[in-house]
Design an enzyme around this catalytic site. Structure first.
Site, PDB file in Angstrom:
ATOM      1  CG  LEU A   1      -1.913  -1.117   1.389  1.00 26.24           C
ATOM      2  CD1 LEU A   1      -2.681  -0.968   2.699  1.00 26.24           C
ATOM      3  CD2 LEU A   1      -2.882  -1.151   0.210  1.00 26.24           C
ATOM      4  CG  ASP A   2       0.432   4.206  -3.005  1.00 29.56           C
ATOM      5  OD1 ASP A   2       1.225   3.350  -3.435  1.00 29.56           O
ATOM      6  OD2 ASP A   2      -0.428   4.765  -3.714  1.00 29.56           O
ATOM      7  CD  GLN A   3       5.639   7.439   3.629  1.00 31.97           C
ATOM      8  OE1 GLN A   3       6.488   7.041   2.837  1.00 31.97           O
ATOM      9  NE2 GLN A   3       5.885   8.382   4.510  1.00 31.97           N
TER      10      GLN A   3
END
Length: 289
Positions: free
Chosen positions: A129-131
């Site tokens: 997942l993106d930050q």
């Protein structure tokens, strides 16, 4: 963030220098900052992280250094567990932390926190997942689950639903537009149009979230996004392509906000070992009114 990066090759005149001395000599970092970069995991020797300041390095070796003086203290938060059995661990990733180590650190990410929280486990990562994105992330905790879990994510043999908030209404639609890295973009980002590097097919279904699904959340225009492929930044890029970027997504033109309004909400998959149908959910608690 003020990330700074250097790459250099050790020459014959450096043969007697320790690694922290080499870094100080070939960058503008002090030896103290060089040791801090090493401790955080921001130094790679021939593409492998090294943390030993006194290591001696042979001439011809490539050294990569990344240092961010604005990194916050190493987080100590407990990662919520959504599901666990003998083979799998599903967690609710908080927003604001990377899934795995970044250029400058391998101590501020989800995997590092889980290693601290569950030192008894060896975890295997098959998706990210993106930050700025929160929500469901499933890891294998037993090697016997690896092939099936890897195949599920590679072949999209699962149902992944995300909840996103945008600035205006959007009718139900499907976007089938290839995604590739935009050549020369700074900061780096992806797109569906323009000079794309290695574009790959991508498909996302969007529909407005129902009143029941958004009960108790901050008022706004919410979408449910279903991924059929797993490209980097896929939902963010496809919504920007539609002219409806996610609220708080500055990289893709979203309206300013104190957060990225994207959450990995529900995940349905067949258990890679038992064959059981799993239906996992992480409520979007950070979207509550």
């Amino acid at each position: 963030m003020t990330l700074r990066k250097w790459t250099f090759t050790v020459d014959s005149g450096d043969a007697e220098l320790r690694l922290d001395q080499l870094i100080a000599q070939h960058t503008d970092l002090s030896r103290r900052a060089a040791r801090e970069a090493l401790k955080l995991g921001g130094v790679q020797v021939d593409r492998k992280r090294v943390k030993v300041a006194g290591r001696m390095v042979k001439p011809g070796t490539e050294i990569r250094v990344a240092y961010d003086p604005d990194l916050p203290p190493v987080p100590t938060m407990a990662i919520p567990i959504v599901f666990e059995d003998a083979w799998l661990l599903a967690v609710d990733k908080p927003a604001g932390i990377a899934t795995q180590g970044t250029w400058a650190t391998d101590r501020h990410d989800l995997l590092a926190l889980l290693r601290t929280q569950r030192p008894d486990l060896k975890l295997f990562l098959h998706h990210r997942l993106d930050q700025g994105t929160s929500g469901l992330l499933v890891l294998a905790k037993d090697a016997r689950a690896n092939p099936g879990l890897a195949a599920a994510f590679a072949g999209r043999d699962l149902e992944k639903l995300y909840l996103a908030r945008i600035s205006g209404p959007l009718e139900a639609c499907t976007v089938e537009a290839p995604i590739g890295r935009l050549r020369g973009a700074d900061p780096g980002r992806f797109g569906c149009e323009g000079d794309l590097m290695e574009p790959k097919s991508a498909r996302t279904d969007f529909r407005p979230a129902t009143a029941e699904e958004t009960a108790g959340l901050a008022p706004g225009h919410y979408l449910v996004a279903r991924l059929h492929t797993g490209r980097t930044h896929q939902i963010r890029v496809h919504l920007a392509h539609l002219g409806r970027p996610i609220l708080g997504d500055a990289l893709y033109g979203g309206a300013p906000s104190d957060r990225l309004w994207l959450h990995a909400w529900r995940l349905g998959l067949r258990h890679p070992v038992t064959g059981e149908d799993l239906h996992l959910e992480a409520p979007p608690a950070r979207f509550l009114a």
